[in-house]
Design an enzyme around this catalytic site. Structure first.
Site, PDB file in Angstrom:
ATOM      1  N   HIS A  54       0.750  -0.993   0.088  1.00  0.00           N
ATOM      2  CA  HIS A  54       0.555  -0.081   0.033  1.00  0.00           C
ATOM      3  C   HIS A  54       1.119   1.385  -0.194  1.00  0.00           C
ATOM      4  CE1 HIS A  54      -3.929  -1.983   1.924  1.00  0.00           C
ATOM      5  NE2 HIS A  54      -3.308  -2.938   0.782  1.00  0.00           N
ATOM      6  N   GLU A  56       0.915   3.918   1.714  1.00  0.00           N
ATOM      7  CA  GLU A  56       1.736   4.575   2.863  1.00  0.00           C
ATOM      8  C   GLU A  56       2.850   3.741   3.845  1.00  0.00           C
ATOM      9  OE1 GLU A  56      -1.655   3.244   2.124  1.00  0.00           O
ATOM     10  OE2 GLU A  56      -3.055   4.156   3.857  1.00  0.00           O
ATOM     11  N   CYS A  87      -2.471  -0.490   7.331  1.00  0.00           N
ATOM     12  CA  CYS A  87      -1.320   1.189   7.055  1.00  0.00           C
ATOM     13  C   CYS A  87      -1.949   1.594   8.567  1.00  0.00           C
ATOM     14  CB  CYS A  87      -1.860   1.717   6.464  1.00  0.00           C
ATOM     15  SG  CYS A  87      -1.566   1.035   4.359  1.00  0.00           S
TER      16      CYS A  87
END
Length: 150
Positions: A54, A56, A87
């Site tokens: 992801h 992040e 996250c």
């Protein structure tokens, strides 16, 4: 620099992710005292065959390498979509100072929705959070991406 400037950078990362066929989410890690962007990333789950890639997490990993530290208490994160539970937990573990996000995510969010990670008594670090930054632009890029795939 202001919030809009950094969210615009996160949106650029999201657009680049969309061009790669990734869900268009972008994140930027900023050193709060200097305003310096330490790292930026867009989703890479498809290209890397990694469900944890992801935006992040990638931005956090890159910023930690640059700082030479596993925690970033003097940093803020700007992300185009409310972070998911995974996250959000990583942001807490990294001791991020503030999280600014664009679009709210009632289905998969982990801060204002779902498990609300920072609200749990077992959460050791609760960053300040601010949602709705450039919300229309952030949600628009996601809607467009998914509309094209249907």
């Amino acid at each position: 620099m202001n919030q809009m400037h950094y969210m615009t950078q996160a949106l650029l990362e999201a657009r680049a992710a969309a061009l790669r066929g990734e869900v268009p989410i972008g994140a930027v890690v900023v050193e709060a005292a200097t305003g310096k962007v330490l790292a930026a990333a867009g989703n890479e789950t498809e290209q890397s065959n990694d469900p944890t890639a992801h935006a992040e997490l990638l931005a956090l990993q890159r910023a930690c390498k640059i700082k030479g530290a596993p925690r970033l208490p003097d940093c803020d994160v700007y992300v185009t979509l409310e972070p998911c539970p995974m996250c959000a937990t990583a942001l807490s573990f990294a001791r991020i100072r503030r999280v600014y996000f664009g679009a709210y995510d009632p289905k998969g969010g982990g801060i204002e929705h779902g498990p609300k990670i920072f609200s749990h008594p077992t959460c050791h670090h609760k960053p300040e959070t601010y949602g709705g930054i450039e919300e229309q632009a952030c949600s628009g890029i996601l809607k467009e991406f998914f509309r094209e795939r249907r």
